[in-house]
Design a protein around this motif. Structure first.
Motif, PDB file in Angstrom:
ATOM      1  N   GLY A 176     -18.166  14.357  27.840  1.00  0.00           N
ATOM      2  CA  GLY A 176     -18.442  15.313  28.244  1.00  0.00           C
ATOM      3  C   GLY A 176     -17.986  16.877  27.320  1.00  0.00           C
ATOM      4  O   GLY A 176     -18.502  17.868  27.411  1.00  0.00           O
ATOM      5  N   LYS A 177     -17.750  16.670  26.257  1.00  0.00           N
ATOM      6  CA  LYS A 177     -17.660  18.074  25.259  1.00  0.00           C
ATOM      7  C   LYS A 177     -19.107  18.672  24.715  1.00  0.00           C
ATOM      8  O   LYS A 177     -19.236  19.916  25.307  1.00  0.00           O
ATOM      9  CB  LYS A 177     -16.817  17.094  23.993  1.00  0.00           C
ATOM     10  CG  LYS A 177     -16.751  18.623  22.618  1.00  0.00           C
ATOM     11  CD  LYS A 177     -15.667  17.391  21.359  1.00  0.00           C
ATOM     12  CE  LYS A 177     -16.624  18.180  20.704  1.00  0.00           C
ATOM     13  NZ  LYS A 177     -17.672  17.770  19.722  1.00  0.00           N
ATOM     14  N   ASN A 178     -19.863  17.217  24.871  1.00  0.00           N
ATOM     15  CA  ASN A 178     -21.050  18.061  24.201  1.00  0.00           C
ATOM     16  C   ASN A 178     -21.883  17.907  25.497  1.00  0.00           C
ATOM     17  O   ASN A 178     -23.412  18.175  25.709  1.00  0.00           O
ATOM     18  CB  ASN A 178     -22.115  17.632  23.516  1.00  0.00           C
ATOM     19  CG  ASN A 178     -21.247  17.353  21.963  1.00  0.00           C
ATOM     20  OD1 ASN A 178     -21.242  18.410  21.541  1.00  0.00           O
ATOM     21  ND2 ASN A 178     -21.024  16.322  21.795  1.00  0.00           N
ATOM     22  N   GLY A 179     -21.410  18.302  26.809  1.00  0.00           N
ATOM     23  CA  GLY A 179     -22.385  18.512  28.006  1.00  0.00           C
ATOM     24  C   GLY A 179     -21.646  19.387  28.948  1.00  0.00           C
ATOM     25  O   GLY A 179     -21.324  19.921  28.790  1.00  0.00           O
ATOM     26  N   VAL A 180     -20.704  18.879  30.361  1.00  0.00           N
ATOM     27  CA  VAL A 180     -20.140  19.620  31.289  1.00  0.00           C
ATOM     28  C   VAL A 180     -19.043  20.122  30.393  1.00  0.00           C
ATOM     29  O   VAL A 180     -19.303  21.686  30.842  1.00  0.00           O
ATOM     30  CB  VAL A 180     -19.574  19.196  32.184  1.00  0.00           C
ATOM     31  CG1 VAL A 180     -18.949  19.765  33.193  1.00  0.00           C
ATOM     32  CG2 VAL A 180     -20.680  18.730  32.919  1.00  0.00           C
ATOM     33  N   GLN A 181     -18.611  19.995  29.549  1.00  0.00           N
ATOM     34  CA  GLN A 181     -16.868  20.530  28.986  1.00  0.00           C
ATOM     35  C   GLN A 181     -18.413  22.254  28.305  1.00  0.00           C
ATOM     36  O   GLN A 181     -17.542  23.171  28.472  1.00  0.00           O
ATOM     37  CB  GLN A 181     -16.359  20.401  27.910  1.00  0.00           C
ATOM     38  CG  GLN A 181     -15.729  18.969  28.912  1.00  0.00           C
ATOM     39  CD  GLN A 181     -14.149  18.337  28.010  1.00  0.00           C
ATOM     40  OE1 GLN A 181     -13.581  19.509  27.927  1.00  0.00           O
ATOM     41  NE2 GLN A 181     -14.544  17.055  27.517  1.00  0.00           N
ATOM     42  N   PHE A 182     -19.070  21.438  27.185  1.00  0.00           N
ATOM     43  CA  PHE A 182     -19.581  22.863  27.078  1.00  0.00           C
ATOM     44  C   PHE A 182     -19.921  24.228  27.267  1.00  0.00           C
ATOM     45  O   PHE A 182     -20.254  24.613  27.492  1.00  0.00           O
ATOM     46  CB  PHE A 182     -20.490  22.175  25.787  1.00  0.00           C
ATOM     47  CG  PHE A 182     -21.337  23.419  25.111  1.00  0.00           C
ATOM     48  CD1 PHE A 182     -21.233  23.589  24.198  1.00  0.00           C
ATOM     49  CD2 PHE A 182     -22.679  24.114  26.004  1.00  0.00           C
ATOM     50  CE1 PHE A 182     -21.770  25.016  23.815  1.00  0.00           C
ATOM     51  CE2 PHE A 182     -23.896  24.549  24.763  1.00  0.00           C
ATOM     52  CZ  PHE A 182     -22.984  25.006  23.710  1.00  0.00           C
ATOM     53  N   LEU A 183     -20.851  22.824  28.983  1.00  0.00           N
ATOM     54  CA  LEU A 183     -21.736  23.908  29.773  1.00  0.00           C
ATOM     55  C   LEU A 183     -20.599  25.118  30.468  1.00  0.00           C
ATOM     56  O   LEU A 183     -20.567  26.987  30.646  1.00  0.00           O
ATOM     57  CB  LEU A 183     -22.591  23.317  30.599  1.00  0.00           C
ATOM     58  CG  LEU A 183     -23.549  22.503  30.513  1.00  0.00           C
ATOM     59  CD1 LEU A 183     -23.889  21.740  31.407  1.00  0.00           C
ATOM     60  CD2 LEU A 183     -24.530  23.678  29.865  1.00  0.00           C
TER      61      LEU A 183
END
Ligand SMILES: [Zn+2]
Length: 434
Positions: free
Chosen positions: A142-149
């Motif tokens: 999730g680094k480029n998904g939810v964590q980024f968001l």
């Protein structure tokens, strides 16, 4: 005529979003085109080239906090030579739609989309904002998904509840009725790296300080131990519910002692089922091992990586200390490459009650229970922010088909997509009081 859910899923499965590398922007384009046709504004977020997510909002009256319908666009790799059909063909055959992601989780992504569109199509005004959110990178953490968001756009994703993957229905586990699991918790993940050093030397003269041998011996001490069974409150309740269908659990219902439950599960071979054991223990899996580069050279360094999964309540530091004690060798260095505790949401909420009762309205003879997801999902990041998350997927599949998740010939039936759409729409309408 092909049902809209079936047609959309088949098209979505044709889009290769294997992570790595992801290419989720292709999935974002798929959703953007549909939303545009429906006259719904959307927003995209690019965490890195090709790594996009997309959101759209149906504004509500604000009577309650928002509902987020969360799904991930990426899928795990599929080896075409192992499959009977092309994993990216979206082929429809014998009543099933085949493709990587059919179950995890492009099928549910389509159900969420259709429930979201229903509100717009019917001109309904929800009592709370309804947010459709399809994200990148779940399968790689999730680094480029939810964590980024959540790190960069937290204000846009404030909500009272997140509906995500993690739930499912099993048609052939209980003897007398289908079982729906609604995930209210998931296990924690702890990645551990072990590094052992020793003396290099010639393989013809073993000296007893061989890094690889010491590491293997330590690992064998560690893996020989069996982690104790822990009956967490969620699991105690889970088996109490199951006892209404499973005769062998009946003794547990009188008294409800953990020992009675453990004995019943053991006697019935339940602990030999890996997915069942995973609900009851912290688990350790040795998945990577590196050492040596020549058969006649004693290696001076050996490394291993462990995938450790933690039950609710388990403390990563205590578990790491226990691992050190069992390795019992000071030459083996133990490092945690990141740990998250298990996460849990209350089942005593109005939203959970609604989700559960809609399942039972559509499947009157089923059992619907709160459950623990033994894998990890993006829910953990929202739970960390104090937002309740529920894994909800009203599809009824066999254990055999469940085994196709991350496996071969992943598929979902047309019937499940059609009925699932109905149930999802109903869940969303009731959560939004429309
Ligand atoms: Zn998934």
């Amino acid at each position: 005529m092909t049902h809209e859910a079936v047609e959309l899923l088949s098209r979505y499965l044709k889009i290769d979003t294997t992570n790595p590398p992801g290419n989720e922007d292709r999935g974002v384009a798929f959703f953007a085109e549909i939303l545009e046709k429906e006259g719904i504004a959307y927003k995209t977020y690019e965490a890195a080239p090709g790594r996009s997510s997309i959101s759209a909002v149906m504004p509500g009256t604000g009577e309650k906090g928002a509902v987020i319908l969360l799904n991930h666009i990426d899928v795990v790799p599929a080896r075409a030579d192992e499959w009977r059909v092309d994993p990216f063909s979206g082929e429809i055959k014998d009543g099933f739609i085949y493709g990587r992601g059919a179950l995890d989780m492009k099928g549910q992504g389509i159900l969420e989309l259709l429930a979201f569109l229903e509100v717009k199509r019917k001109g309904l005004i929800p009592c709370r904002d309804l947010i459709f959110l399809a994200v990148a990178d779940e399968e790689a953490g999730g680094k480029n998904g939810v964590q980024f968001l959540l790190n960069n756009h937290a204000d846009e994703f404030q909500a009272d509840v997140v509906i995500n993957e993690g739930g499912f229905g099993l048609s052939n586990v209980l003897p007398d009725r289908p079982l729906f699991m609604i995930a209210t918790a998931e296990k924690g993940v702890c990645r551990i790296k072990l590094t052992c050093s020793g003396l290099p030397g010639h393989g013809s003269a073993p000296h007893g300080d061989n890094a690889l041998e010491k590491l293997v011996q330590g690992l064998s001490r560690l893996l020989a131990k069996d982690n104790p069974i822990v009956i967490t409150p969620l699991i105690a309740e889970y088996f109490k519910q199951l006892a209404s269908s499973w005769e062998f659990l009946k003794p547990y219902l009188q008294g409800g002692q953990p020992e009675t439950l453990i004995e019943a599960l053991t006697r019935n071979g339940m602990l030999d089922i890996p997915q069942m054991a995973a609900l009851l223990k912290n688990t350790i899996s040795l998945n990577l091992l590196h050492a040596g580069n020549k058969v006649n050279v004693i290696p001076s360094v050996a490394e291993a990586e462990l995938d450790v999964r933690l039950l609710p309540g388990a403390d990563p530091d205590t578990v790491i200390a226990d691992i050190k004690a069992h390795l019992a060798d000071e030459d083996i260095k133990v490092e945690s490459a990141g740990a998250t505790r298990a996460s849990e949401s209350s089942m005593d909420t109005e939203d959970f009650t609604i989700i559960k009762s809609v399942h039972l309205e559509h499947f009157p003879n089923a059992l619907a229970v709160a459950s623990l997801l033994f894998g990890a999902s993006d829910s953990r990041f929202f739970r960390k922010k104090g937002i309740p998350c529920y894994g909800v997927c009203p599809m009824l599949i066999s254990l055999e088909d469940l085994g196709r998740v991350h496996g071969i010939d992943e598929r979902i039936s047309e019937e499940n997509m059609i009925k699932g759409t109905e149930v999802y729409i109903d869940i969303v309408r009731k959560l939004c009081k429309v």
